[in-house]
Design a protein around this motif. Structure first.
Motif, mmCIF file in Angstrom:
data_model
loop_
_atom_site.group_PDB
_atom_site.id
_atom_site.type_symbol
_atom_site.label_atom_id
_atom_site.label_comp_id
_atom_site.label_asym_id
_atom_site.label_seq_id
_atom_site.Cartn_x
_atom_site.Cartn_y
_atom_site.Cartn_z
ATOM 1 N N PHE A 90 -24.825 24.531 49.668
ATOM 2 C CA PHE A 90 -26.013 25.300 49.997
ATOM 3 C C PHE A 90 -26.666 25.912 48.760
ATOM 4 C CE2 PHE A 90 -23.940 25.907 54.392
ATOM 5 C CZ PHE A 90 -24.319 24.655 54.741
ATOM 6 N N GLU A 91 -27.121 27.179 48.869
ATOM 7 C CA GLU A 91 -27.957 27.743 47.811
ATOM 8 C C GLU A 91 -27.171 27.943 46.515
ATOM 9 O OE1 GLU A 91 -26.204 31.164 50.122
ATOM 10 O OE2 GLU A 91 -27.251 29.308 50.617
ATOM 11 N N GLY A 92 -27.883 27.771 45.395
ATOM 12 C CA GLY A 92 -27.287 28.008 44.083
ATOM 13 C C GLY A 92 -27.970 29.185 43.400
ATOM 14 N N GLU A 93 -27.195 29.904 42.601
ATOM 15 C CA GLU A 93 -27.749 31.074 41.919
ATOM 16 C C GLU A 93 -26.975 31.320 40.632
ATOM 17 O OE1 GLU A 93 -28.455 35.886 42.762
ATOM 18 O OE2 GLU A 93 -27.474 34.620 44.248
ATOM 19 N N GLU A 141 -35.554 28.307 28.578
ATOM 20 C CA GLU A 141 -35.669 29.515 27.765
ATOM 21 C C GLU A 141 -34.648 30.564 28.166
ATOM 22 O OE1 GLU A 141 -39.572 31.159 27.701
ATOM 23 O OE2 GLU A 141 -40.302 29.693 26.237
ATOM 24 N N ARG A 142 -34.430 30.703 29.446
ATOM 25 C CA ARG A 142 -33.484 31.702 29.959
ATOM 26 C C ARG A 142 -32.625 31.074 31.041
ATOM 27 N NH1 ARG A 142 -38.254 34.458 29.030
ATOM 28 N NH2 ARG A 142 -38.087 36.403 27.826
ATOM 29 N N ILE A 143 -31.501 31.717 31.325
ATOM 30 C CA ILE A 143 -30.653 31.304 32.446
ATOM 31 C C ILE A 143 -30.838 32.352 33.531
ATOM 32 C CG2 ILE A 143 -28.307 30.766 33.184
ATOM 33 C CD1 ILE A 143 -27.649 30.036 30.316
ATOM 34 N N ASN A 144 -31.770 32.079 34.404
ATOM 35 C CA ASN A 144 -32.145 33.048 35.433
ATOM 36 C C ASN A 144 -32.773 32.276 36.587
ATOM 37 O OD1 ASN A 144 -32.727 35.343 36.859
ATOM 38 N ND2 ASN A 144 -34.322 36.087 35.490
ATOM 39 N N PHE A 145 -31.917 31.756 37.485
ATOM 40 C CA PHE A 145 -32.388 30.830 38.509
ATOM 41 C C PHE A 145 -31.790 31.160 39.870
ATOM 42 C CE2 PHE A 145 -32.245 28.423 34.499
ATOM 43 C CZ PHE A 145 -33.557 27.977 34.412
ATOM 44 N N ILE A 146 -32.579 30.906 40.915
ATOM 45 C CA ILE A 146 -32.108 30.892 42.293
ATOM 46 C C ILE A 146 -32.688 29.639 42.939
ATOM 47 C CG2 ILE A 146 -32.151 32.032 44.537
ATOM 48 C CD1 ILE A 146 -32.397 34.690 43.135
ATOM 49 N N TRP A 147 -31.815 28.769 43.437
ATOM 50 C CA TRP A 147 -32.238 27.534 44.094
ATOM 51 C C TRP A 147 -31.818 27.612 45.557
ATOM 52 C CZ3 TRP A 147 -29.276 26.839 39.399
ATOM 53 C CH2 TRP A 147 -30.064 26.570 38.272
ATOM 54 N N ASN A 148 -32.757 27.833 46.424
ATOM 55 C CA ASN A 148 -32.463 27.987 47.850
ATOM 56 C C ASN A 148 -32.530 26.637 48.544
ATOM 57 O OD1 ASN A 148 -31.927 29.099 50.316
ATOM 58 N ND2 ASN A 148 -33.980 29.921 50.639
ATOM 59 N N ASN A 149 -31.421 25.895 48.440
ATOM 60 C CA ASN A 149 -31.300 24.582 49.082
ATOM 61 C C ASN A 149 -32.341 23.582 48.585
ATOM 62 O OD1 ASN A 149 -29.110 25.264 51.042
ATOM 63 N ND2 ASN A 149 -30.651 26.713 51.754
ATOM 64 N N VAL A 150 -32.728 23.714 47.328
ATOM 65 C CA VAL A 150 -33.606 22.734 46.684
ATOM 66 C C VAL A 150 -32.933 22.309 45.380
ATOM 67 C CG1 VAL A 150 -35.702 23.674 47.690
ATOM 68 C CG2 VAL A 150 -34.911 24.542 45.503
ATOM 69 N N PRO A 151 -33.147 21.068 44.934
ATOM 70 C CA PRO A 151 -32.515 20.621 43.684
ATOM 71 C C PRO A 151 -33.145 21.302 42.477
ATOM 72 C CG PRO A 151 -33.994 18.932 44.531
ATOM 73 C CD PRO A 151 -33.912 20.002 45.587
ATOM 74 N N PRO A 152 -32.341 21.718 41.498
ATOM 75 C CA PRO A 152 -32.892 22.329 40.284
ATOM 76 C C PRO A 152 -33.826 21.401 39.520
ATOM 77 C CG PRO A 152 -30.551 22.797 40.465
ATOM 78 C CD PRO A 152 -30.865 21.792 41.527
ATOM 79 N N VAL A 153 -33.530 20.092 39.542
ATOM 80 C CA VAL A 153 -34.397 19.102 38.909
ATOM 81 C C VAL A 153 -34.470 17.894 39.829
ATOM 82 C CG1 VAL A 153 -33.877 19.863 36.555
ATOM 83 C CG2 VAL A 153 -32.485 18.067 37.599
ATOM 84 N N ALA A 154 -35.486 17.091 39.648
ATOM 85 C CA ALA A 154 -35.661 15.901 40.476
ATOM 86 C C ALA A 154 -34.478 14.958 40.286
ATOM 87 C CB ALA A 154 -36.969 15.196 40.108
ATOM 88 N N GLY A 155 -34.004 14.400 41.396
ATOM 89 C CA GLY A 155 -32.899 13.452 41.343
ATOM 90 C C GLY A 155 -31.533 14.083 41.487
ATOM 91 N N LEU A 156 -31.468 15.422 41.492
ATOM 92 C CA LEU A 156 -30.187 16.108 41.601
ATOM 93 C C LEU A 156 -29.876 16.389 43.068
ATOM 94 C CD1 LEU A 156 -28.344 17.065 39.224
ATOM 95 C CD2 LEU A 156 -29.101 19.376 39.724
ATOM 96 N N ASP A 157 -28.591 16.237 43.430
ATOM 97 C CA ASP A 157 -28.189 16.608 44.776
ATOM 98 C C ASP A 157 -28.498 18.095 44.974
ATOM 99 O OD1 ASP A 157 -26.189 17.767 46.805
ATOM 100 O OD2 ASP A 157 -25.880 15.624 47.070
ATOM 101 N N PRO A 158 -29.150 18.475 46.070
ATOM 102 C CA PRO A 158 -29.570 19.874 46.227
ATOM 103 C C PRO A 158 -28.429 20.854 46.474
ATOM 104 C CG PRO A 158 -30.068 18.621 48.207
ATOM 105 C CD PRO A 158 -29.614 17.624 47.183
ATOM 106 N N HIS A 159 -27.218 20.351 46.714
ATOM 107 C CA HIS A 159 -26.120 21.252 47.062
ATOM 108 C C HIS A 159 -24.904 21.138 46.143
ATOM 109 C CE1 HIS A 159 -28.351 22.131 50.659
ATOM 110 N NE2 HIS A 159 -28.328 20.870 51.036
ATOM 111 N N ILE A 160 -24.657 19.965 45.596
ATOM 112 C CA ILE A 160 -23.445 19.762 44.791
ATOM 113 C C ILE A 160 -23.865 19.339 43.393
ATOM 114 C CG2 ILE A 160 -21.182 18.671 44.706
ATOM 115 C CD1 ILE A 160 -21.701 20.138 47.314
#
Length: 325
Positions: free
Chosen positions: A135-138, A45-64
């Protein structure tokens, strides 16, 4: 009367299942900085995310990883729209095929803005591309309508806010059904024949091009003043780096030490070497093979910010990491 009420209830119950005017962005999630391996698709719905060293979705590399959001935006009014993105690391935004923001590089929680004139009631294709390299994504994407432009600028900043999903829809009005239809032709379609061979590689974690991680300036590596002793506050950052190196055995690490121009140049050179070695020693204690780490100190000879002699500058007192294949 009961039949009529029941019929009404049945119709109301059917409305959500018909997929009428589902709103938000079509979101495609990929391993790799440049959309190398598609992992998952969904509607955001929106583009408003902070991923602190966790994958945005299952199966995704948590950093790259990289993400592409696409949609159709309907402008509620005419005038100049301001778009502002707050990202770590890179972003590109296009509206109607025109570039609004282009900051496709490594960034540490930085903000970027762009403006574009839109006509009320007109629909514009919208594409937002994003990558995270370490590392973290934002990523947070905001807009400011023409009528919301602040009268007083400067310290009052912007009147922007996340894009209301009522103004944007996925490219296809029925994204769930569309994904099913698309899943059939992807395999037999002769055009993507070259891409069907790619999943056989299945890089785990996704292979990263050298320039993606060529240089990394850590945010939270601290030392005792004028000494090479690491402070405890440095451990979380270095632990994340150690974890990354354990998962990515194809990389070697070069650690560079730097100081500002306060004090004796020769002593600064020695201190920079000692600090780089202290970081290396910590990583070795965390299980990183010594053969994968090299260190060097440059003292005050390579400042990030030019400064007068004996003027302290914390930006120049630093260690830098270089990941090499």
């Amino acid at each position: 009367m009961n039949i009529k009420n029941n019929l009404s209830l049945m119709l109301v119950g059917l409305i959500p299942t018909l997929g009428l005017s589902q709103q938000g962005f079509q979101a495609d999630y990929f391993n790799g900085r440049n959309f190398e391996q598609k992992i998952h698709s969904r509607t955001d719905e929106r583009i408003n995310f902070i991923w602190n060293n966790v994958p945005p979705v299952a199966g995704l590399d948590p950093h790259i990883y990289s993400i592409r959001w696409t949609g159709v935006l309907k402008a509620p009014e005419s005038g100049d729209y301001l778009f502002r993105a707050h990202v770590d690391d890179g972003i590109r935004v296009k509206l109607g095929g025109r570039t609004v923001i282009d900051a496709w590089d490594l960034h540490d929680s930085e903000a970027f803005t762009g403006t574009i004139y839109l006509h009320a009631g007109q629909e514009y294709s919208m594409e937002v591309e994003y990558f995270n390299a370490l590392f973290e994504g934002e990523i947070q994407l905001y807009w400011q309508l023409p009528s919301e432009a602040p009268v007083f600028k400067g310290m009052f900043g912007y009147n922007d806010h996340p894009i209301d999903p009522s103004h944007i829809r996925p490219p296809n009005p029925a994204p769930v059904q569309a994904s099913r239809l698309q899943s059939k032709p992807v395999l037999p379609n002769p055009k993507p024949a070259a891409t069907t061979a790619q999943p056989a590689r299945q890089p785990k974690p996704a292979l990263v091009s050298k320039d993606t991680l060529e240089k990394y300036l850590p945010k939270n590596v601290f030392f005792v003043k004028s000494k090479s002793i690491l402070l405890p506050e440095s451990e979380p950052e270095l632990n994340r780096l150690a974890g990354f190196l354990k998962r990515n055995l194809m990389y070697k690490l070069r650690i560079e030490g730097h100081t500002d121009r306060v004090g004796n140049t020769e002593k600064n050179l020695v201190l920079s070497r000692q600090r780089a070695q202290s970081v290396a020693d910590y990583l070795i204690q965390q299980g990183i093979d010594i053969s994968r780490i090299s260190t060097i100190g440059y003292g005050d000879t390579r400042p990030l910010v030019l400064e007068a002699k004996d003027v302290p500058n914390e930006k120049n007192r630093r260690v830098e990491f270089f990941l090499e294949e």
